[in-house]
Design an enzyme around this catalytic site. Structure first.
Site, PDB file in Angstrom:
ATOM      1  NE  ARG A 225      -4.324  -1.326   0.147  1.00 24.71           N
ATOM      2  CZ  ARG A 225      -4.504  -2.361  -0.685  1.00 24.71           C
ATOM      3  NH1 ARG A 225      -3.574  -2.668  -1.572  1.00 24.71           N
ATOM      4  NH2 ARG A 225      -5.618  -3.061  -0.643  1.00 24.71           N
ATOM      5  CG  HIS A 273      -3.810  -0.425  -6.614  1.00 29.65           C
ATOM      6  ND1 HIS A 273      -4.091   0.129  -5.403  1.00 29.65           N
ATOM      7  CD2 HIS A 273      -3.916  -1.768  -6.421  1.00 29.65           C
ATOM      8  CE1 HIS A 273      -4.366  -0.820  -4.516  1.00 29.65           C
ATOM      9  NE2 HIS A 273      -4.263  -1.993  -5.129  1.00 29.65           N
TER      10      HIS A 273
HETATM   11  P1  NDP Z   1      -1.901 -11.929   4.153  1.00 32.68           P
HETATM   12  O1  NDP Z   1      -2.737 -11.521   5.301  1.00 32.68           O
HETATM   13  O2  NDP Z   1      -2.055 -13.304   3.605  1.00 32.68           O
HETATM   14  O3  NDP Z   1      -0.362 -11.751   4.536  1.00 32.68           O
HETATM   15  C1  NDP Z   1       0.114 -10.688   5.287  1.00 32.68           C
HETATM   16  C2  NDP Z   1       1.558 -10.973   5.683  1.00 32.68           C
HETATM   17  O4  NDP Z   1       2.108  -9.811   6.302  1.00 32.68           O
HETATM   18  C3  NDP Z   1       1.666 -12.118   6.696  1.00 32.68           C
HETATM   19  O5  NDP Z   1       2.792 -12.896   6.409  1.00 32.68           O
HETATM   20  C4  NDP Z   1       1.859 -11.376   8.020  1.00 32.68           C
HETATM   21  O6  NDP Z   1       2.598 -12.096   8.983  1.00 32.68           O
HETATM   22  C5  NDP Z   1       2.670 -10.187   7.552  1.00 32.68           C
HETATM   23  N1  NDP Z   1       2.567  -9.079   8.510  1.00 32.68           N
HETATM   24  C6  NDP Z   1       1.477  -8.334   8.820  1.00 32.68           C
HETATM   25  N2  NDP Z   1       1.777  -7.416   9.762  1.00 32.68           N
HETATM   26  C7  NDP Z   1       3.090  -7.602  10.048  1.00 32.68           C
HETATM   27  C8  NDP Z   1       3.982  -6.976  10.940  1.00 32.68           C
HETATM   28  N3  NDP Z   1       3.604  -5.970  11.746  1.00 32.68           N
HETATM   29  N4  NDP Z   1       5.255  -7.413  10.977  1.00 32.68           N
HETATM   30  C9  NDP Z   1       5.654  -8.424  10.194  1.00 32.68           C
HETATM   31  N5  NDP Z   1       4.856  -9.073   9.330  1.00 32.68           N
HETATM   32  C10 NDP Z   1       3.587  -8.658   9.264  1.00 32.68           C
HETATM   33  O7  NDP Z   1      -2.148 -10.851   3.017  1.00 32.68           O
HETATM   34  P2  NDP Z   1      -1.962 -11.028   1.431  1.00 32.68           P
HETATM   35  O8  NDP Z   1      -0.627 -11.628   1.193  1.00 32.68           O
HETATM   36  O9  NDP Z   1      -3.149 -11.660   0.831  1.00 32.68           O
HETATM   37  O10 NDP Z   1      -1.980  -9.503   0.969  1.00 32.68           O
HETATM   38  C11 NDP Z   1      -1.013  -8.615   1.478  1.00 32.68           C
HETATM   39  C12 NDP Z   1      -1.278  -7.201   0.989  1.00 32.68           C
HETATM   40  O11 NDP Z   1      -0.954  -7.068  -0.372  1.00 32.68           O
HETATM   41  C13 NDP Z   1      -2.733  -6.728   1.064  1.00 32.68           C
HETATM   42  O12 NDP Z   1      -3.083  -6.343   2.363  1.00 32.68           O
HETATM   43  C14 NDP Z   1      -2.724  -5.565   0.106  1.00 32.68           C
HETATM   44  O13 NDP Z   1      -2.344  -4.385   0.803  1.00 32.68           O
HETATM   45  C15 NDP Z   1      -1.631  -5.930  -0.888  1.00 32.68           C
HETATM   46  N6  NDP Z   1      -2.182  -6.272  -2.202  1.00 32.68           N
HETATM   47  C16 NDP Z   1      -1.906  -5.425  -3.244  1.00 32.68           C
HETATM   48  C17 NDP Z   1      -2.363  -5.713  -4.500  1.00 32.68           C
HETATM   49  C18 NDP Z   1      -1.971  -4.839  -5.655  1.00 32.68           C
HETATM   50  O14 NDP Z   1      -2.494  -5.029  -6.757  1.00 32.68           O
HETATM   51  N7  NDP Z   1      -1.067  -3.913  -5.483  1.00 32.68           N
HETATM   52  C19 NDP Z   1      -3.199  -6.888  -4.767  1.00 32.68           C
HETATM   53  C20 NDP Z   1      -3.412  -7.729  -3.607  1.00 32.68           C
HETATM   54  C21 NDP Z   1      -2.914  -7.416  -2.372  1.00 32.68           C
HETATM   55  P3  NDP Z   1       2.034 -13.485   9.596  1.00 32.68           P
HETATM   56  O15 NDP Z   1       2.163 -14.488   8.474  1.00 32.68           O
HETATM   57  O16 NDP Z   1       2.941 -13.785  10.711  1.00 32.68           O
HETATM   58  O17 NDP Z   1       0.602 -13.210   9.986  1.00 32.68           O
HETATM   59  C1  OXD Z   2      -6.147  -5.895  -2.883  1.00 36.16           C
HETATM   60  C2  OXD Z   2      -5.709  -4.986  -3.925  1.00 36.16           C
HETATM   61  O1  OXD Z   2      -5.871  -5.622  -1.717  1.00 36.16           O
HETATM   62  O2  OXD Z   2      -6.126  -5.180  -5.079  1.00 36.16           O
HETATM   63  O3  OXD Z   2      -6.759  -6.928  -3.202  1.00 36.16           O
HETATM   64  O4  OXD Z   2      -4.935  -4.059  -3.668  1.00 36.16           O
END
Ligand code: NDP
Ligand code: OXD
Length: 310
Positions: A225, A273
């Protein structure tokens, strides 16, 4: 059961509603209109939700997010703590995210940006051969997106490490867990790929101090983000040579304003995005199944831990 479909960015809500109604037997799905009154919705299916969604529909009992990130949704006024928020898991996005990471990484590691420049000057100048050990990649966030990115890059034989809250064991991927390990993770990373969710803990994590700990010639890829990056720090980091370039898909303000300095900087690659789009067929099937399970009282995955923010 009445469901409100509330998306301020979907251009063709009617076709989504048609598909969702076919996939969710017995559901009445109503489109959100800014100027219509309360419809008495029980559930919401939403993306880029309108600000007053929960104020206007106080009867919503569960929310199904048409994306992975819930940062915008969790900020909305009127969202009660006991209302479950269920997010999309993968739905075709993880492989696209990995593809995007490959694109950004190999442009830097294989000098493709330089070759493009040289072509413009009609110059035939092979650059240095790649040494993979010179391109250690660090993936921030090892969830659905980050794990896939890390696996694909490890399969391409880059040295890969992943950082997350709890750690993730994957073949050929070094795992770092928790904030205490962030300095060591950064110190071994040259290409930093951010796939974290935006939460109070991760906001502003990409800044002068953290990015300054990366290996020389570092490169940043941000697909998480815009709020993760302290945007005012980026150009000074590029000017001072701490970073050699950045590929950014997300911004604190989207669309990125036309006057923003990132647009004109050749060291920064911008995409609007689009790193990973949820695919409609997969999304509809997944949301329909989640709603079926929710209504049947069965276990379901993708429930957001509200206290963590993801
Ligand atoms: P998940 O919830 O599956 O994964 C999040 C990961 O981040 C987990 O491994 C989690 O750790 C880690 N995490 C969260 N907070 C912390 C912290 N404070 N310190 C360390 N690690 C942390 O989410 P997704 O992988 O599905 O998606 C991730 C993000 O990608 C979305 O929230 C979105 O913002 C972005 N996104 C962007 C897109 C785009 O087109 N640009 C499309 C899709 C997603 P743990 O495993 O230990 O819980
Ligand atoms: C999502 C994105 O979070 O598209 O799925 O950014």
């Amino acid at each position: 059961m009445k469901i409100i479909f509330a998306s301020s960015t979907t251009s063709d809500p009617d076709s989504w509603i048609r598909l969702l109604e076919e996939a969710i037997p017995g559901a009445e799905i109503v489109n959100w209109f800014d100027d219509s009154g309360t419809v008495g919705a029980d559930l919401a299916i939403t993306w880029s939700p309108p600000h007053d969604l929960f104020l206007r529909e106080p009867g919503i009992q569960a929310v199904f997010n048409l994306g992975a990130g819930v940062d915008a949704l969790l900020k909305l006024p009127g969202l009660r703590d006991n209302v479950p928020v269920i997010r999309l898991e993968d739905a075709g996005m993880a492989v696209q995210m990995a593809e995007y990471a490959v694109y950004a990484l190999v442009r830097a590691s294989r000098s493709f940006d330089r070759y493009q420049q040289l072509q413009g000057e009609r110059r035939w100048e092979p650059q240095q051969d790649i040494r993979r050990r010179n391109w250690p990649v660090g993936v921030l966030g090892m969830g659905v997106m980050g794990a896939r990115v890390a696996q694909v890059l490890a399969a391409l034989e880059y040295p890969v490490a992943g950082w997350s809250r709890s750690g993730k064991a994957l073949p050929d991927v070094q795992s770092f867990a928790g904030s205490d390990t962030l300095p060591a993770f950064l110190a071994r990373t040259r290409v930093l790929i951010n796939t974290l969710p935006l939460t109070p803990e991760t906001r502003g994590l990409l800044n002068r101090e953290t990015l300054g700990q990366l290996l020389p010639g570092a490169y940043l890829v941000n697909v998480g983000r815009g709020g993760h990056l302290v945007e005012d720090d980026l150009i000074p980091l590029l000017d001072s040579g701490v970073l050699s370039g950045a590929t950014l898909d997300v911004f604190s303000q989207e669309p990125l304003p036309t006057g923003h300095p990132f647009w004109a900087d050749p060291r920064i690659t911008i995409t609007p995005h689009v790193a990973a789009a949820s695919l409609r067929e997969e999304t509809v099937a997944q949301v329909a199944e989640k709603i079926r399970r929710y209504r049947a009282g069965e276990a379901l995955t993708g429930i957001v831990a509200r206290e963590r923010g993801y």
